[in-house]
Write an enzyme that holds these catalytic residues in place. Structure first.
Site, short mmCIF file in Angstrom:
data_model
loop_
_atom_site.label_atom_id
_atom_site.label_comp_id
_atom_site.label_asym_id
_atom_site.label_seq_id
_atom_site.Cartn_x
_atom_site.Cartn_y
_atom_site.Cartn_z
N GLY A 108 56.54 86.61 50.78
CA GLY A 108 57.89 86.98 50.37
C GLY A 108 58.11 88.48 50.51
CG HIS B 273 47.52 88.93 57.35
ND1 HIS B 273 48.56 88.49 56.56
CD2 HIS B 273 46.41 88.34 56.85
CE1 HIS B 273 48.10 87.67 55.63
NE2 HIS B 273 46.80 87.55 55.80
N GLY C 275 42.55 79.80 53.07
CA GLY C 275 43.48 80.37 52.11
C GLY C 275 43.73 81.82 52.44
CB CYS C 276 46.05 83.91 52.71
SG CYS C 276 46.66 85.56 53.11
CG HIS D 39 43.57 84.62 57.87
ND1 HIS D 39 44.02 83.47 57.27
CD2 HIS D 39 43.94 85.64 57.05
CE1 HIS D 39 44.64 83.79 56.13
NE2 HIS D 39 44.60 85.10 55.98
CD GLU D 40 42.35 89.25 57.28
OE1 GLU D 40 43.37 89.96 57.10
OE2 GLU D 40 41.95 88.42 56.45
#
Length: 194
Positions: free
Chosen positions: A23, A170, A123-124, A166-167
């Site tokens: 968010g 981001h 997950g994160c 995953h990184e």
């Protein structure tokens, strides 16, 4: 990049920064590259230092600068001996996990070595308390600069490859929820762990 550094310093986030959650606008921005001449600066070193501290505190597998509210291409990956011990031999074997000393990558570049798809639950820290099954490439190579401005490269397979991808996501403004198998999304409280 310099504007981002001035904002980071001016906001005095260094003493109170934590992991931002889904968010937050920074998680949906493409991160800016770091000027290699700035790596030794107080600001960049402070960002890397804060990321190290968060990983020490959370014992998570990875972290990117956008997760602490800074839209710069910096990420850290690791798989510690303690993490392996806590997960147990069965899980470690099933997820193809091996110890990976903590590595910093600035302006990382990813290449796929083995595009075979592996689907596992991940997950994160920025989607705290939730996880889902996400397809990832089996083996990758990541290269970039470390916190000293030196060229570094890592060939990663299995779980380490998942962490790297995953990184990298981001840094491109993506979260695992963008790639997950939607019917597997769950609150971790309700999941039977292996």
């Amino acid at each position: 990049m310099w504007r981002l550094l001035r904002e980071f310093r001016r906001s005095q986030l260094l003493d109170k920064v934590s992991v931002v959650q889904a968010g937050h606008v920074v998680l949906r921005q493409a991160a800016a590259p770091v000027d290699p001449r700035a790596i030794a600066s107080e600001e960049i070193q402070a960002i890397v230092g804060k990321m190290h501290k968060i990983l020490d505190d959370t014992e998570h597998h990875g972290l990117s600068a956008p997760q602490i509210g800074v839209a710069l291409q910096i990420m850290i990956v690791q798989i510690t001996a303690r993490q392996l011990k806590d997960l147990g031999k069965r899980t470690v074997s099933a997820l193809q996990m091996t110890e990976l000393r903590r590595r910093v990558f600035i302006n990382p570049k990813l290449s796929i070595i083995d595009s075979s798809v592996v689907i596992e639950r991940e997950g994160c820290l920025s989607v705290f308390g939730h996880s889902a099954c996400v397809p990832r490439a089996r083996e990758v190579c990541v290269s970039g600069l470390d916190e000293n401005g030196e060229q570094v490269q890592l060939r990663a397979r299995g779980w380490a490859a998942r962490i790297v991808q995953h990184e990298i996501d981001h840094l491109q403004g993506l979260l695992f929820v963008d790639k997950m198998k939607s019917r597997t999304f769950a609150n971790d409280h309700w999941i039977d762990r292996r």
